[in-house]
Design an enzyme around this catalytic site. Structure first.
Site, PDB file in Angstrom:
ATOM      1  N   ASP A 190       0.859  -1.183   0.000  1.00 47.75           N
ATOM      2  CA  ASP A 190       0.000   0.000   0.000  1.00 47.75           C
ATOM      3  C   ASP A 190       0.893   1.229   0.000  1.00 47.75           C
ATOM      4  O   ASP A 190       1.515   1.505   1.008  1.00 47.75           O
ATOM      5  CB  ASP A 190      -0.978  -0.022   1.182  1.00 47.75           C
ATOM      6  CG  ASP A 190      -0.330  -0.471   2.511  1.00 47.75           C
ATOM      7  OD1 ASP A 190       0.362  -1.489   2.537  1.00 47.75           O
ATOM      8  OD2 ASP A 190      -0.530   0.234   3.505  1.00 47.75           O
ATOM      9  N   GLU A 241     -34.638  -3.214 -39.058  1.00 52.00           N
ATOM     10  CA  GLU A 241     -33.175  -2.976 -39.164  1.00 52.00           C
ATOM     11  C   GLU A 241     -32.580  -2.500 -37.846  1.00 52.00           C
ATOM     12  O   GLU A 241     -31.392  -2.669 -37.585  1.00 52.00           O
ATOM     13  CB  GLU A 241     -32.871  -1.952 -40.255  1.00 52.00           C
ATOM     14  CG  GLU A 241     -33.464  -0.580 -39.971  1.00 52.00           C
ATOM     15  CD  GLU A 241     -32.940   0.537 -40.877  1.00 52.00           C
ATOM     16  OE1 GLU A 241     -31.902   0.360 -41.510  1.00 52.00           O
ATOM     17  OE2 GLU A 241     -33.606   1.590 -40.915  1.00 52.00           O
TER      18      GLU A 241
HETATM   19  O1  LIG Z   1      -1.314   3.306   8.073  1.00 51.87           O
HETATM   20  C1  LIG Z   1      -1.383   2.999   6.728  1.00 51.87           C
HETATM   21  C2  LIG Z   1      -1.095   1.540   6.413  1.00 51.87           C
HETATM   22  O2  LIG Z   1       0.007   1.093   7.187  1.00 51.87           O
HETATM   23  C3  LIG Z   1       0.355  -0.277   7.138  1.00 51.87           C
HETATM   24  O3  LIG Z   1       1.119  -0.552   5.946  1.00 51.87           O
HETATM   25  C4  LIG Z   1       2.523  -0.414   5.989  1.00 51.87           C
HETATM   26  O4  LIG Z   1       3.114  -0.864   7.195  1.00 51.87           O
HETATM   27  C5  LIG Z   1       2.918  -2.250   7.539  1.00 51.87           C
HETATM   28  C6  LIG Z   1       3.711  -2.481   8.780  1.00 51.87           C
HETATM   29  O5  LIG Z   1       5.078  -2.439   8.531  1.00 51.87           O
HETATM   30  C7  LIG Z   1       3.364  -3.173   6.381  1.00 51.87           C
HETATM   31  O6  LIG Z   1       2.949  -4.478   6.672  1.00 51.87           O
HETATM   32  C8  LIG Z   1       2.754  -2.733   5.061  1.00 51.87           C
HETATM   33  O7  LIG Z   1       3.305  -3.512   4.024  1.00 51.87           O
HETATM   34  C9  LIG Z   1       3.081  -1.251   4.850  1.00 51.87           C
HETATM   35  O8  LIG Z   1       2.623  -0.805   3.606  1.00 51.87           O
HETATM   36  C10 LIG Z   1      -0.841  -1.204   7.210  1.00 51.87           C
HETATM   37  O9  LIG Z   1      -0.482  -2.544   6.929  1.00 51.87           O
HETATM   38  C11 LIG Z   1      -1.956  -0.781   6.273  1.00 51.87           C
HETATM   39  O10 LIG Z   1      -3.063  -1.626   6.387  1.00 51.87           O
HETATM   40  C12 LIG Z   1      -2.328   0.652   6.642  1.00 51.87           C
HETATM   41  O11 LIG Z   1      -3.439   1.066   5.906  1.00 51.87           O
END
Ligand SMILES: OC[C@H]1O[C@H](O[C@H]2O[C@H](CO)[C@@H](O)[C@H](O)[C@H]2O)[C@H](O)[C@@H](O)[C@@H]1O
Length: 510
Positions: A301, A464
């Site tokens: 994300d 048609e």
């Molecule tokens: O707060 C926003 C998002 O944060 C997380 O994603 C990021 O941190 C996680 C922990 O290290 C990791 O697993 C993930 O790959 C990162 O992109 C969370 O997992 C998201 O759900 C959240 O929306």
């Protein structure tokens, strides 16, 4: 959210943004705040806070309110030294001889102490005051703003703990994730109530496997086994499952990311609202929110990988993509479960999962492998996108597909539907490989046949073109009188009747 605490914290988050402004604002902080009192007391005090003439809460007032009603974010977890931590474990990294590298590796090893926590008893006693979930064993958190356990992070944490010979801590991590499966049916993205609508890349079986390989602890595998079966069902059931036909016509079952959520992510609600503001309809926004949460489920994300236009986040199409990595993780899960089943003496489950893994391997080869590029590529379910866009377009009318949405009086415009266009679209949808598209195709064909039949009964002729807004009505407009006969209309009706048939009990009248 239907969870009253989350709803309140999201409101607080939005008000705090209005008060403090966007600089250094972290929306997640607000949904992590533990309540000091009951929610109702905080809600009524919040409602009574004085506001500026513009409606904003002043910063000092907000500060006082937060101090009075909330503890600090993260304070519902206590620091605890892992039971199996020793400064230099016996047999630690025997091949790292360089003294500077070795001393740095020992420092990294000692960071487990900083990241180790235990969920406070208060969370178990009054869960309604916390978004934090009461995990049974000590936890290792990623750090900084990530004050809670995360699913796929845990895999690499476990790998490190195994290097550090901290087997009990590693097993505790698995025990925590199992407890989430037993409560929610899946491992949550993270151990917060607001993460319950989705998972993250499924690596639990790999954690169990790696721990077993180091410890040979069969009891540990026995305990995890039933939960792994539940997790597998979660990933291969309706929400995530996609059936897809390859070029040889073989059907394969694969998986995609799809969160069970179509609202802003509570931990980033102010950001999601802002990103969605350029979308106009409620359904576009809901779809976008689902794509965002599904992107979070993927762990990536966010990434251009999930966007159809890499510079526009609102083109996120996570659920329309079958990802290579997710299916590889599930393939590994199936192989692991097959091994564990054998270990616990359940041979039929072992065979069943071996077979499932072979089927998935064949699907991965057939759908993802691009032989000219020598790469496995994600598969875009373009048809689904096209189908969705067709369904939203307004072109599908009462008895067929209109040529355009402009009523110009020209014959190749609204409300006329032409047989060749019905046929091209219906065949395209029917052969796309998507079950949903096939059923839409059949529905359009049936309506088209009915209007052709009705017009024939009324006028004694095939036309048609037809007015697709009303059953039995021939089309009009254009520079010459509407014609009858009519070659392509006859051809298309016959082709549709051959493709879809018409059983006895099916009504032909509109
Ligand atoms: O707060 C926003 C998002 O944060 C997380 O994603 C990021 O941190 C996680 C922990 O290290 C990791 O697993 C993930 O790959 C990162 O992109 C969370 O997992 C998201 O759900 C959240 O929306």
């Amino acid at each position: 959210s239907s969870d009253p605490l989350i709803s309140f914290l999201v409101r607080l988050q939005s008000e705090a943004l209005a008060t403090l402004g966007p600089k250094n604002f972290d929306p997640k902080l607000y949904v992590d705040l533990p309540l000091k009192t009951d929610l109702s007391a905080a809600e009524s005090a919040f409602a009574r806070l004085p506001r500026s003439p513009e409606g904003a809460i002043l910063a000092p007032v907000l500060g006082m309110f937060l101090d009075e009603y909330f503890d600090e974010a993260g304070s519902d977890l206590a620091y605890v030294e892992p039971v199996d931590f020793v400064p230099e474990p016996e047999g630690f990294l025997p091949n790292v001889e360089n003294p500077r590298v070795r001393s740095w590796a020992l420092e990294v090893h000692s960071l487990w102490k900083d990241l180790s926590r235990r969920v406070a008893d208060e969370v178990r006693e009054r869960p309604e005051r916390h978004t934090l979930l009461p995990l049974p064993s000590p936890v290792i958190v990623p750090g900084s703003r990530f004050r809670e356990v995360y699913y796929w992070d845990s895999y690499w944490i476990v790998r490190g703990l195994l290097v550090s010979k901290m087997y009990d801590t590693a097993k505790g991590i698995v025990n925590n994730l199992i407890s989430l499966i037993e409560t929610y049916g899946h491992v949550l993205n993270g151990a917060r109530t607001y993460y319950s609508n989705r998972s993250q890349p499924p690596l639990l079986s790999s954690m169990v496997y790696d721990i077993y390989m180091r410890t040979q602890d069969l009891e540990f595998v026995k305990k995890a086994f039933p939960s792994l079966l539940k997790e597998h069902s979660f990933w291969v059931s309706d929400v995530h499952k996609v059936t897809i036909r390859d070029v040889q016509g073989h059907e394969h079952s694969l998986c995609r990311y799809q969160a069970m959520w179509n609202k802003p992510r509570p931990e980033s609600a102010t950001i999601d609202e802002q990103s969605a503001s350029k979308l106009s309809t409620a359904s576009q926004k809901e779809n976008f929110f689902r794509q965002l949460a599904s992107g979070a489920e993927s762990g990536w994300d966010f990434s251009s990988r999930w966007m159809s236009n890499s510079s526009d986040l609102t083109t996120l199409a996570t659920t329309s993509i079958i990802p290579v990595d997710l299916n590889t993780f599930i393939y590994k899960m199936e192989l692991d479960i097959s091994v564990f089943a054998k270990l616990v003496g359940d041979n039929s489950t072992s065979e069943k999962f071996l077979k499932a893994s072979k089927e998935r391997r064949a699907a991965i080869r057939s759908i993802f492998w691009n032989s000219s590029m020598k790469q496995w590529l994600d598969y875009w379910l373009i048809t689904e996108e096209v189908l969705e866009s067709l369904q939203r377009s307004g072109l599908i009318q009462e008895v067929g597909i209109t040529t355009s949405l402009s009523n110009t009086g020209q014959q190749w415009d609204f409300p006329n539907g032409w047989a060749p266009l019905q046929h091209l679209i219906v065949e395209g949808l029917a052969y796309s490989g998507s079950k949903e598209a096939k059923s839409v195709a059949e529905d359009i064909a049936i309506r088209w046949i009915r209007t052709n039949y009705a017009a024939y009964r009324i006028t004694g002729a095939m036309h048609e073109k037809y007015d697709v807004t009303e059953c039995g009505k021939p089309g009009g407009g254009g520079e010459y009188k509407p014609q009858t006969g009519f070659g392509w209309s006859n051809g298309v009706v016959l082709a549709f009747l051959e493709a879809f048939g018409w059983p006895h009990d099916k009504e032909i009248d509109c």
